[in-house]
Design a protein around this motif. Structure first.
Motif, PDB file in Angstrom:
ATOM      1  N   SER A 138      22.532 -58.511 -24.139  1.00 50.83           N
ATOM      2  CA  SER A 138      23.848 -58.352 -23.518  1.00 50.83           C
ATOM      3  C   SER A 138      23.724 -57.808 -22.104  1.00 50.83           C
ATOM      4  O   SER A 138      24.449 -58.227 -21.197  1.00 50.83           O
ATOM      5  CB  SER A 138      24.719 -57.413 -24.361  1.00 50.83           C
ATOM      6  OG  SER A 138      24.952 -57.954 -25.648  1.00 50.83           O
ATOM      7  N   TRP A 157      32.418 -64.516 -19.312  1.00 49.75           N
ATOM      8  CA  TRP A 157      31.546 -64.431 -20.488  1.00 49.75           C
ATOM      9  C   TRP A 157      32.411 -64.761 -21.700  1.00 49.75           C
ATOM     10  O   TRP A 157      33.302 -64.009 -22.072  1.00 49.75           O
ATOM     11  CB  TRP A 157      30.991 -63.013 -20.550  1.00 49.75           C
ATOM     12  CG  TRP A 157      30.043 -62.690 -21.655  1.00 49.75           C
ATOM     13  CD1 TRP A 157      29.783 -63.401 -22.796  1.00 49.75           C
ATOM     14  CD2 TRP A 157      29.216 -61.522 -21.725  1.00 49.75           C
ATOM     15  NE1 TRP A 157      28.854 -62.754 -23.569  1.00 49.75           N
ATOM     16  CE2 TRP A 157      28.479 -61.597 -22.935  1.00 49.75           C
ATOM     17  CE3 TRP A 157      29.025 -60.420 -20.897  1.00 49.75           C
ATOM     18  CZ2 TRP A 157      27.590 -60.615 -23.324  1.00 49.75           C
ATOM     19  CZ3 TRP A 157      28.135 -59.444 -21.274  1.00 49.75           C
ATOM     20  CH2 TRP A 157      27.410 -59.542 -22.480  1.00 49.75           C
ATOM     21  N   ARG A 158      32.157 -65.918 -22.312  1.00 46.30           N
ATOM     22  CA  ARG A 158      32.968 -66.371 -23.445  1.00 46.30           C
ATOM     23  C   ARG A 158      32.185 -66.263 -24.749  1.00 46.30           C
ATOM     24  O   ARG A 158      30.971 -66.471 -24.785  1.00 46.30           O
ATOM     25  CB  ARG A 158      33.425 -67.813 -23.247  1.00 46.30           C
ATOM     26  CG  ARG A 158      34.331 -68.004 -22.027  1.00 46.30           C
ATOM     27  CD  ARG A 158      34.850 -69.431 -21.958  1.00 46.30           C
ATOM     28  NE  ARG A 158      35.646 -69.689 -20.775  1.00 46.30           N
ATOM     29  CZ  ARG A 158      36.948 -69.435 -20.663  1.00 46.30           C
ATOM     30  NH1 ARG A 158      37.606 -68.907 -21.690  1.00 46.30           N
ATOM     31  NH2 ARG A 158      37.591 -69.699 -19.547  1.00 46.30           N
ATOM     32  N   THR A 159      32.897 -65.937 -25.819  1.00 49.92           N
ATOM     33  CA  THR A 159      32.273 -65.880 -27.150  1.00 49.92           C
ATOM     34  C   THR A 159      33.070 -66.799 -28.086  1.00 49.92           C
ATOM     35  O   THR A 159      33.008 -68.000 -27.950  1.00 49.92           O
ATOM     36  CB  THR A 159      32.219 -64.438 -27.672  1.00 49.92           C
ATOM     37  OG1 THR A 159      33.537 -63.866 -27.604  1.00 49.92           O
ATOM     38  CG2 THR A 159      31.256 -63.599 -26.857  1.00 49.92           C
ATOM     39  N   ALA A 163      30.097 -69.003 -30.612  1.00 50.95           N
ATOM     40  CA  ALA A 163      29.007 -68.036 -30.467  1.00 50.95           C
ATOM     41  C   ALA A 163      28.585 -67.505 -31.836  1.00 50.95           C
ATOM     42  O   ALA A 163      27.432 -67.128 -32.023  1.00 50.95           O
ATOM     43  CB  ALA A 163      29.443 -66.876 -29.568  1.00 50.95           C
ATOM     44  N   HIS A 164      29.526 -67.486 -32.779  1.00 56.35           N
ATOM     45  CA  HIS A 164      29.249 -66.883 -34.081  1.00 56.35           C
ATOM     46  C   HIS A 164      29.084 -67.929 -35.189  1.00 56.35           C
ATOM     47  O   HIS A 164      28.872 -67.579 -36.346  1.00 56.35           O
ATOM     48  CB  HIS A 164      30.376 -65.914 -34.443  1.00 56.35           C
ATOM     49  CG  HIS A 164      30.681 -64.924 -33.361  1.00 56.35           C
ATOM     50  ND1 HIS A 164      29.749 -64.015 -32.904  1.00 56.35           N
ATOM     51  CD2 HIS A 164      31.799 -64.713 -32.613  1.00 56.35           C
ATOM     52  CE1 HIS A 164      30.290 -63.284 -31.935  1.00 56.35           C
ATOM     53  NE2 HIS A 164      31.519 -63.689 -31.741  1.00 56.35           N
ATOM     54  N   GLY A 182      26.647 -65.009 -26.353  1.00 57.29           N
ATOM     55  CA  GLY A 182      27.808 -65.592 -25.699  1.00 57.29           C
ATOM     56  C   GLY A 182      27.402 -66.726 -24.787  1.00 57.29           C
ATOM     57  O   GLY A 182      26.216 -67.084 -24.682  1.00 57.29           O
ATOM     58  N   TYR A 183      28.408 -67.291 -24.135  1.00 56.11           N
ATOM     59  CA  TYR A 183      28.192 -68.359 -23.163  1.00 56.11           C
ATOM     60  C   TYR A 183      28.699 -67.865 -21.811  1.00 56.11           C
ATOM     61  O   TYR A 183      29.873 -67.500 -21.683  1.00 56.11           O
ATOM     62  CB  TYR A 183      28.944 -69.620 -23.571  1.00 56.11           C
ATOM     63  CG  TYR A 183      28.492 -70.178 -24.898  1.00 56.11           C
ATOM     64  CD1 TYR A 183      27.408 -71.057 -24.984  1.00 56.11           C
ATOM     65  CD2 TYR A 183      29.138 -69.821 -26.085  1.00 56.11           C
ATOM     66  CE1 TYR A 183      26.986 -71.557 -26.214  1.00 56.11           C
ATOM     67  CE2 TYR A 183      28.727 -70.321 -27.308  1.00 56.11           C
ATOM     68  CZ  TYR A 183      27.655 -71.189 -27.365  1.00 56.11           C
ATOM     69  OH  TYR A 183      27.235 -71.674 -28.580  1.00 56.11           O
TER      70      TYR A 183
END
Length: 210
Positions: A138, A157-159, A163-164, A182-183
């Motif tokens: 992170s 910062w996208r999740t 991401a999961h 994340g992306y």
């Protein structure tokens, strides 16, 4: 020929001025950080991209495990492929997802000219638990984003589910214990960047023993 002492005295003020300006720029960068969701080309390249990579590799790293991996999607073909992965993960999760929703999912990767999948590659170590390795990764993501801001780019910062999503790990060739932190979407800001209002620190800090 001037003495060494005179040369030092003459150059020191410039050096100190440089240090002061550098420090002020760094503090301003940290205290005004704001995501920029509206992005367009160009993405970082050349020396700028090299600087962003160097920043990532300065992340805190207990025991020198370097648990970070970064998959970069920075052209139309690669971004379209990532969009296909998002669609496939969505279908695998819910085979009855309607076509309109899938088209929207596919378009998520068109929001920026560069997307970096930030991966925590877990390394077994007796003194460095998984959570610490995720924290290190992170920090690497944050360092890249700050470097992008410092160079004049925008980033968010996208999740979210991609991401999961366990299927995304398979599609990206990751292990079960790896984590998609994340992306990081990076590009040039569209229009003026809105700086968020600064929070008051008091509710989040306490001094032990008082």
């Amino acid at each position: 020929m001037p003495s060494t002492r005179k040369i030092v005295q003459k150059r020191t003020p410039k050096l100190e001025l440089y240090k002061v300006n550098l420090t002020m720029d760094a503090i301003e960068l940290l205290t005004t950080r704001s995501s920029t969701p509206r992005l367009e080309a160009p993405a970082p390249s050349g020396d700028d991209w090299q600087t962003i990579q160097r920043a990532a590799l300065r992340a805190p790293d207990h025991a020198g495990l370097t648990p970070w991996r970064f998959i970069v999607f920075n052209n139309e073909v690669a971004l379209a492929k990532l969009g296909e992965y998002f669609v496939k993960a969505t279908v695998l999760n819910d085979s009855e997802t309607d076509a309109k929703r899938l088209e929207k999912v596919k378009g998520l990767t068109k929001r920026a000219p560069m997307i970096i999948a930030v991966i925590a590659r877990f390394v077994e170590h007796p003194n460095v638990p998984r959570v610490e390795q995720i924290a290190s990764t992170s920090c690497a993501a944050f360092a890249m984003q700050q470097a992008a801001f410092a160079l004049g780019y925008g980033s968010i910062w996208r999740t979210g589910p991609y991401a999961h999503h366990p299927h995304m790990k398979d599609l990206l060739g990751l292990n079960d214990q790896d984590e998609i932190v994340g992306y990081l979407y990076i590009g040039t800001p569209k229009g003026k960047v809105k700086i968020k209002q600064e929070k008051i620190a008091e509710p989040y800090f306490s001094v032990f023993g008082t």
